[in-house]
Design a protein around this motif. Structure first.
Motif, PDB file in Angstrom:
ATOM      1  N   TYR A  12       0.835  -1.203   0.000  1.00 13.97           N
ATOM      2  CA  TYR A  12       0.000   0.000   0.000  1.00 13.97           C
ATOM      3  C   TYR A  12       0.867   1.250   0.000  1.00 13.97           C
ATOM      4  O   TYR A  12       0.631   2.189  -0.747  1.00 13.97           O
ATOM      5  N   ILE A  13       1.898   1.261   0.841  1.00 18.70           N
ATOM      6  CA  ILE A  13       2.814   2.406   0.936  1.00 18.70           C
ATOM      7  C   ILE A  13       3.531   2.633  -0.396  1.00 18.70           C
ATOM      8  O   ILE A  13       3.711   3.771  -0.821  1.00 18.70           O
ATOM      9  N   TYR A  16       0.881   4.137  -2.727  1.00 18.44           N
ATOM     10  CA  TYR A  16       0.441   5.476  -2.305  1.00 18.44           C
ATOM     11  C   TYR A  16       1.427   6.048  -1.285  1.00 18.44           C
ATOM     12  O   TYR A  16       1.123   6.159  -0.096  1.00 18.44           O
ATOM     13  N   ASN A  18       2.473   8.981  -0.540  1.00 16.89           N
ATOM     14  CA  ASN A  18       2.170  10.260   0.111  1.00 16.89           C
ATOM     15  C   ASN A  18       0.843  10.263   0.849  1.00 16.89           C
ATOM     16  O   ASN A  18       0.340  11.323   1.217  1.00 16.89           O
ATOM     17  N   GLN A  19       0.267   9.090   1.052  1.00 14.60           N
ATOM     18  CA  GLN A  19      -1.020   8.989   1.728  1.00 14.60           C
ATOM     19  C   GLN A  19      -0.839   8.462   3.151  1.00 14.60           C
ATOM     20  O   GLN A  19       0.163   7.826   3.468  1.00 14.60           O
ATOM     21  N   GLU A  20      -1.845   8.700   3.975  1.00 16.41           N
ATOM     22  CA  GLU A  20      -1.831   8.176   5.344  1.00 16.41           C
ATOM     23  C   GLU A  20      -1.877   6.649   5.302  1.00 16.41           C
ATOM     24  O   GLU A  20      -2.610   6.057   4.508  1.00 16.41           O
ATOM     25  N   ILE A  21      -1.106   6.017   6.156  1.00  9.51           N
ATOM     26  CA  ILE A  21      -1.061   4.558   6.226  1.00  9.51           C
ATOM     27  C   ILE A  21      -2.240   4.081   7.078  1.00  9.51           C
ATOM     28  O   ILE A  21      -2.403   4.539   8.208  1.00  9.51           O
ATOM     29  N   PRO A  22      -3.062   3.153   6.574  1.00 10.81           N
ATOM     30  CA  PRO A  22      -4.261   2.737   7.299  1.00 10.81           C
ATOM     31  C   PRO A  22      -4.000   1.695   8.402  1.00 10.81           C
ATOM     32  O   PRO A  22      -4.654   0.657   8.468  1.00 10.81           O
ATOM     33  N   TRP A  24      -4.814   1.984  11.367  1.00 15.81           N
ATOM     34  CA  TRP A  24      -5.967   1.989  12.262  1.00 15.81           C
ATOM     35  C   TRP A  24      -6.920   0.821  11.992  1.00 15.81           C
ATOM     36  O   TRP A  24      -7.743   0.481  12.841  1.00 15.81           O
ATOM     37  N   LYS A  45      -7.444   3.104  -2.749  1.00 16.67           N
ATOM     38  CA  LYS A  45      -7.032   3.668  -1.464  1.00 16.67           C
ATOM     39  C   LYS A  45      -8.082   3.313  -0.425  1.00 16.67           C
ATOM     40  O   LYS A  45      -9.236   3.037  -0.755  1.00 16.67           O
ATOM     41  N   GLY A  47      -9.926   4.815   2.956  1.00 20.16           N
ATOM     42  CA  GLY A  47     -10.169   6.039   3.714  1.00 20.16           C
ATOM     43  C   GLY A  47     -11.057   5.773   4.909  1.00 20.16           C
ATOM     44  O   GLY A  47     -11.607   4.683   5.071  1.00 20.16           O
ATOM     45  N   GLU A  59     -13.299   3.253  13.876  1.00 21.07           N
ATOM     46  CA  GLU A  59     -13.407   3.895  12.574  1.00 21.07           C
ATOM     47  C   GLU A  59     -13.966   2.895  11.579  1.00 21.07           C
ATOM     48  O   GLU A  59     -13.731   1.697  11.688  1.00 21.07           O
TER      49      GLU A  59
END
Length: 64
Positions: A12-13, A16, A18-22, A24, A45, A47, A59
């Motif tokens: 995933y990293i 993406y 530059n995106q937040e790593i999920p 959570w 992605k 979210g 979440e």
């Protein structure tokens, strides 16, 4: 099992960077379900789903 999640997170990293790593997902769904979510994303992605009631814990995810 955690190694499989780590492998999916690394992919995933890379896709993406530059995106937040999920991360959570583990805390909201547990390791087994988080792995299923990551495996079923189909390159999309992940979210956080907007909550209608702020009193709820955890979440919810959405594929973007």
């Amino acid at each position: 099992m955690r190694d499989k999640f780590d492998e999916l997170i690394l992919a995933y990293i890379q896709q993406y960077p530059n995106q937040e790593i999920p991360m959570w997902l583990i805390y909201s769904y547990g390791t087994e379900q988080a792995i299923k979510i990551m495996q079923n994303r189909g390159g999309r992605k992940i979210g956080v789903k907007e909550k209608k009631d702020a009193r709820e814990d955890g979440e919810e995810f959405i594929y973007i």
